[in-house]
Design an enzyme around this catalytic site. Structure first.
Site, PDB file in Angstrom:
ATOM      1  N   SER A   1       0.864  -1.166   0.000  1.00 40.58           N
ATOM      2  CA  SER A   1       0.000   0.000   0.000  1.00 40.58           C
ATOM      3  C   SER A   1       0.902   1.218   0.000  1.00 40.58           C
ATOM      4  O   SER A   1       1.962   1.216  -0.628  1.00 40.58           O
ATOM      5  CB  SER A   1      -0.921  -0.036   1.223  1.00 40.58           C
ATOM      6  OG  SER A   1      -1.844   1.027   1.193  1.00 40.58           O
TER       7      SER A   1
ATOM      8  N   SER B   1      -6.281  -1.494  -0.286  1.00 37.24           N
ATOM      9  CA  SER B   1      -5.900  -2.227   0.924  1.00 37.24           C
ATOM     10  C   SER B   1      -7.057  -2.451   1.887  1.00 37.24           C
ATOM     11  O   SER B   1      -7.470  -3.596   2.110  1.00 37.24           O
ATOM     12  CB  SER B   1      -4.745  -1.506   1.621  1.00 37.24           C
ATOM     13  OG  SER B   1      -5.099  -0.167   1.921  1.00 37.24           O
TER      14      SER B   1
ATOM     15  N   VAL C   1      -7.151   4.014  10.646  1.00 40.76           N
ATOM     16  CA  VAL C   1      -5.962   4.286   9.852  1.00 40.76           C
ATOM     17  C   VAL C   1      -6.308   4.755   8.432  1.00 40.76           C
ATOM     18  O   VAL C   1      -7.453   4.680   8.008  1.00 40.76           O
ATOM     19  CB  VAL C   1      -5.052   3.038   9.773  1.00 40.76           C
ATOM     20  CG1 VAL C   1      -4.630   2.608  11.161  1.00 40.76           C
ATOM     21  CG2 VAL C   1      -5.782   1.884   9.066  1.00 40.76           C
ATOM     22  N   GLU C   2      -5.298   5.222   7.719  1.00 42.62           N
ATOM     23  CA  GLU C   2      -5.417   5.752   6.355  1.00 42.62           C
ATOM     24  C   GLU C   2      -6.484   6.832   6.259  1.00 42.62           C
ATOM     25  O   GLU C   2      -7.219   6.915   5.271  1.00 42.62           O
ATOM     26  CB  GLU C   2      -5.695   4.624   5.352  1.00 42.62           C
ATOM     27  CG  GLU C   2      -4.481   3.768   5.057  1.00 42.62           C
ATOM     28  CD  GLU C   2      -4.639   2.886   3.839  1.00 42.62           C
ATOM     29  OE1 GLU C   2      -5.617   3.070   3.088  1.00 42.62           O
ATOM     30  OE2 GLU C   2      -3.803   2.009   3.640  1.00 42.62           O
ATOM     31  N   GLY C   3      -6.576   7.667   7.266  1.00 48.68           N
ATOM     32  CA  GLY C   3      -7.591   8.706   7.312  1.00 48.68           C
ATOM     33  C   GLY C   3      -8.769   8.239   8.134  1.00 48.68           C
ATOM     34  O   GLY C   3      -9.556   7.405   7.687  1.00 48.68           O
TER      35      GLY C   3
END
Length: 841
Positions: free
Chosen positions: A217, A388, A507-509
């Site tokens: 990712s 992901s 996670v990831e925002g």
């Protein structure tokens, strides 16, 4: 009566002109014909010479003024130039990081939704799920083997770390290099293949999929592949692909979480010594946390803000966010101890450094790429965020459906399988819908990325929607399993998912901000057909060129807005009967029409929201959150229709599509109603009520009977159940907790008629079912069941007892989890150090 006819005619003509995006002179001509007909008495039952009174004169003057707007010079002076100055003065300056985020990624089918008139052929043109033979062999081979190796209880409870044999396997088979091209030693798999591989692993172990997901990712591998120098590619990519390097990417810090652009980690361009020679480099100080793979990393990707106070590189002092690669063993690099995110076993922890000197060649892309870090990160995140977490969340939902429908069919209470109880039927239907919808959207989005798109808006909505839907699916699975789910142990196949769902949410925002700040607030600017063009035009340093571009965009925007107003009102008063339908809709015409109608309504509300709120859009996060939900529901339902067609339109799946469509349209309407009813401008609020909800509520949730129907499709073995849970790990080993479910389900379904006979015998009093009584033998002796049925029921009873059993432990087996925390481990700061350690550094 004449006035009513006049009003109806005016509305009809205005709607037609608006929908067809008529030019000013066409508007003047069309409305002029209506005015002339009125003045000639056409609406009074007879014709006569036109009579021009004072009102008639005003009408013709107004129409003449409207026609004059067709003259370029008049239009420019009266409309375009004043609007250009107004927008230029009130529009807030777009920061460099905001500009880079807007420029990153591509616009895909989201633009079709924002247009209000989606082109269904573009949706159909997105490829279905296609894997190469090599990719399919990897999914069915090494991926399957990896899943079979996993002992999730051992990993998350006993070891609380990733076992060496797992690490060795993923490295040896290239799992860490799926994203890296074959040219550089990687597998070079498509985004679709990566998504399915990650999903299958996630269906077995959220911990194991994390160590595979992160390198594939947002991370050093992708950044080097896309932006690295030739030397960096030749050196690092083969090592990353073979697992000789374990990468982490350090972006988040204690003060810069969702607002990563405000990071305080800095570097200064300076000269220093490297490998015995003086070179131009960077002196870094940073403090990062929540870094997945950090404790195991050999190579640290680091994002920081770079300054050049001595202007060694040029005239700019604040160069901007930059990304570098630093070996974990480099002097001054500190790899901290582990965080325990939701008690997970995957490695995650802090790292930091103070006055660490690195050569300029360690910047990804070398000196030429300093200051481009934010653009690099946003471009990679646009694609990575689409793959992901949506893949793992989708697989998780499918796994929840697979195990829960089996358990609900096996588990009996009140004389019947609990799956047949309406209270259980309801969450089971939600699980069916979630698994179908998530997989539909996952496949479409991965196909977009596979063909080179970087869908920034779609990736944001996919991330928050799929992980939120997974959270609901896991909760539903827990509720149905009851005590079987809450008692942890080796046979509990739900606990790890329940523990780690909050990680995907965060996670990831984080989902709250992804929903309220990114999906619509960024999407409106990026996906709107004219808005971004207008912003770019007014910020053009060449005023003449900017004015020309603004004129084209403004005229298009005005025509677009009028078309939305007319189109939305027309489709709402006609209940969507004239919505666009593609060829070969095959019984889905009504859903296509309602989606066309919904898209018109969304485009109208979105356009007026942006026009009314302008720069204040970012602070109206309840409004933007609801519009993000509305956009999501349209996109997800479009994907549902495409999945049904790509799967070959299987007849049993029509009920699932109908169920998902009814609920999706209902949720869409609720999001839009919430936006309208809470709109801060009262005039626009009233206008939207009239245009969007002229007859009140449009859509209702799917009926209960339809929910019960789709549950029956998946609570016994068959093609529908397999299709809804395809490409996840499915065991048939009765010594595996999920494999036991599969074996038992088949036996239970086969023994259903014998079970009914036994239940009748018990209810009639012929047989008593209590401990100490062999009720199966008694039923056979009484002739209620045959001997062969008795053998079958004994096997089912034994298997069922294993399925519903829960783990239990001796106190000494749990003792390590009850040890008191030592005083030396208390009072750690964000780096995982004792509180007084920083004073000594």
């Amino acid at each position: 009566m004449a006035l009513i006819l006049l009003l109806i005619t005016l509305i009809a003509v205005a709607l037609a002109l608006g929908i067809w995006r008529a030019s000013p002179w066409q508007w003047a001509a069309g409305l002029g014909l209506v005015a002339l007909a009125w003045q000639c008495g056409a609406f009074h039952g007879g014709l006569h010479a036109p009579h021009f009174g004072f009102l008639g004169l005003l009408t013709w003057l107004g129409l003449a003024g409207l026609a004059a707007l067709s003259v370029a010079e008049v239009r420019r002076k009266v409309l375009v130039q004043p609007a250009f100055k107004l927008v230029r003065n009130i529009l807030p300056k777009v920061s460099d990081t905001e500009q880079q985020a807007l420029d990153a990624g591509t616009v895909g089918f989201d633009a079709e939704i924002f247009s209000g008139t989606p082109d269904w052929l573009k949706l159909r043109a997105i490829p279905p799920i296609v894997l190469t033979p090599e990719e399919r062999a990897f999914l069915d081979g090494p991926t399957e083997q990896l899943c079979a190796m996993v002992d999730h209880w051992q990993i998350r409870h006993a070891e609380r770390r990733m076992p060496t044999e797992i690490w060795d396997f993923v490295k040896a088979h290239g799992f860490l290099g799926m994203l890296i091209s074959k040219e550089h030693g990687g597998l070079g798999f498509s985004a679709q293949a990566q998504s399915l591989i990650l999903g299958k692993i996630a269906s077995r172990s959220p911990d194991v999929v994390t160590i595979v997901m992160v390198p594939n990712s947002l991370g050093p591998g992708e950044l080097i592949e896309k932006y690295g120098t030739d030397e960096q590619k030749h050196h690092f990519l083969p090592r990353l692909a073979q697992g000789l390097e374990v990468p982490c990417f350090s972006l988040t810090g204690p003060t810069s979480g969702s607002d990563a652009a405000t990071m305080r980690d800095i570097g200064y361009v300076t000269k220093g010594e490297h490998e015995g020679r003086e070179v131009v480099g960077i002196r870094l100080s940073w403090d990062k946390r929540y870094i997945t793979l950090g404790p195991e990393a050999t190579l640290v990707g680091l994002a920081f803000r770079l300054f050049d106070p001595d202007k060694v590189l040029g005239d700019t002092e604040d160069i901007g966010i930059t990304v570098a690669l630093i070996p974990a063993t480099h002097p001054g690099v500190n790899i901290g101890r582990r965080h325990l995110p939701s008690g997970a076993a995957f490695p995650n922890g802090p790292n930091w450094g103070t006055d660490v000197f690195i050569p300029m060649e360690w910047v990804i892309g070398g000196q030429a790429m300093v200051g481009n870090g934010w653009r690099m990160l946003m471009e990679c995140l646009s694609a990575g965020r689409a793959i992901s977490l949506p893949s793992s969340a989708t697989a998780g939902a499918k796994a929840m459906l697979r195990v829960t429908t089996a358990y609900a069919r096996i588990r009996r209470q009140f004389g019947l399988p609990i799956a047949r109880m309406e209270g259980v039927d309801e969450p089971l239907a939600r699980l069916v819908e979630t698994a179908y919808v998530n997989e539909a959207a996952r496949a479409v989005t991965a196909a977009m990325v596979s063909r080179g798109e970087r869908p920034s808006v779609i990736s944001a909505l996919m991330k928050y929607q799929t992980t939120e839907k997974l959270r609901r699916a896991v909760n539903d699975a827990f509720d149905i399993h009851g005590g079987r789910a809450i008692c942890d142990g080796p046979s509990n196949y739900l606990q790890s998912a329940y523990q780690l769902v909050p990680v995907g949410i965060t996670v990831e925002g984080a989902n709250i901000l992804t929903r309220t700040l990114i999906t619509f607030a960024q999407g409106a600017l990026r996906s709107h057909p004219y808005l971004y063009k207008e912003v770019q035009a007014v910020q053009d340093t060449d005023t003449k060129r900017g004015l020309a571009a603004f004129e084209d965009a403004l005229l298009g925007h005005i025509s677009f807005s009028i078309s939305n107003i007319a189109g939305a009102f027309f489709h709402n008063i006609t209940l969507g009967l004239f919505g666009e339908v593609p060829d070969r809709a095959d019984g889905l015409e009504t859903i296509y029409r309602q989606l066309s109608r919904a898209s018109r309504n969304f485009a109208l509300v979105a356009d007026l929201t942006v026009a009314t709120l302008g720069g204040g859009l970012k602070v109206k996060q309840k409004i933007t959150g609801r519009l993000a939900d509305a956009l999501s529901e349209i996109y997800l339902l479009c994907c549902v229709l495409k999945r049904f067609e790509d799967d070959g339109r299987p007849e049993p799946d029509r009920a699932i599509v109908a169920f998902a469509a009814a609920n999706g349209l209902h949720r869409f309407e609720e999001a839009l109603r919430g936006t309208v009813e809470n709109f801060p401008n009262p005039v626009v609020r009233v206008l939207l009520r009239v245009l969007v909800f002229p007859f009140g509520r449009h859509y209702y949730p799917a009926p209960d009977a339809l929910g019960s129907r789709i549950v029956r499709l998946v609570t016994e073995p068959g093609p529908v159940r397999d299709r809804l849970t395809r490409d996840i790990y499915i065991s048939d080993d009765p010594d595996d907790a999920t494999g036991l479910l599969e074996v038992t389900l088949k036996k239970v379904v086969a023994a259903e008629e014998a079970e009914k006979k036994l239940e009748r015998a018990i209810r009639s009093g012929t047989v008593r079912r209590y401990h100490g009584i062999d009720w199966i033998a008694a039923a056979a002796d009484a002739g209620s069941i045959t001997e062969s049925e008795a053998l079958m029921l004994r096997e089912v009873e034994t298997l069922t007892a294993r399925v519903i059993a829960v783990d239990h432990f001796a106190p000494e087996e749990l003792e390590p989890n009850y040890r008191k925390v030592s005083a030396s481990s208390l009072g750690h700061n964000s780096r995982g150090l004792p509180a007084d350690a920083e004073k000594q550094m």
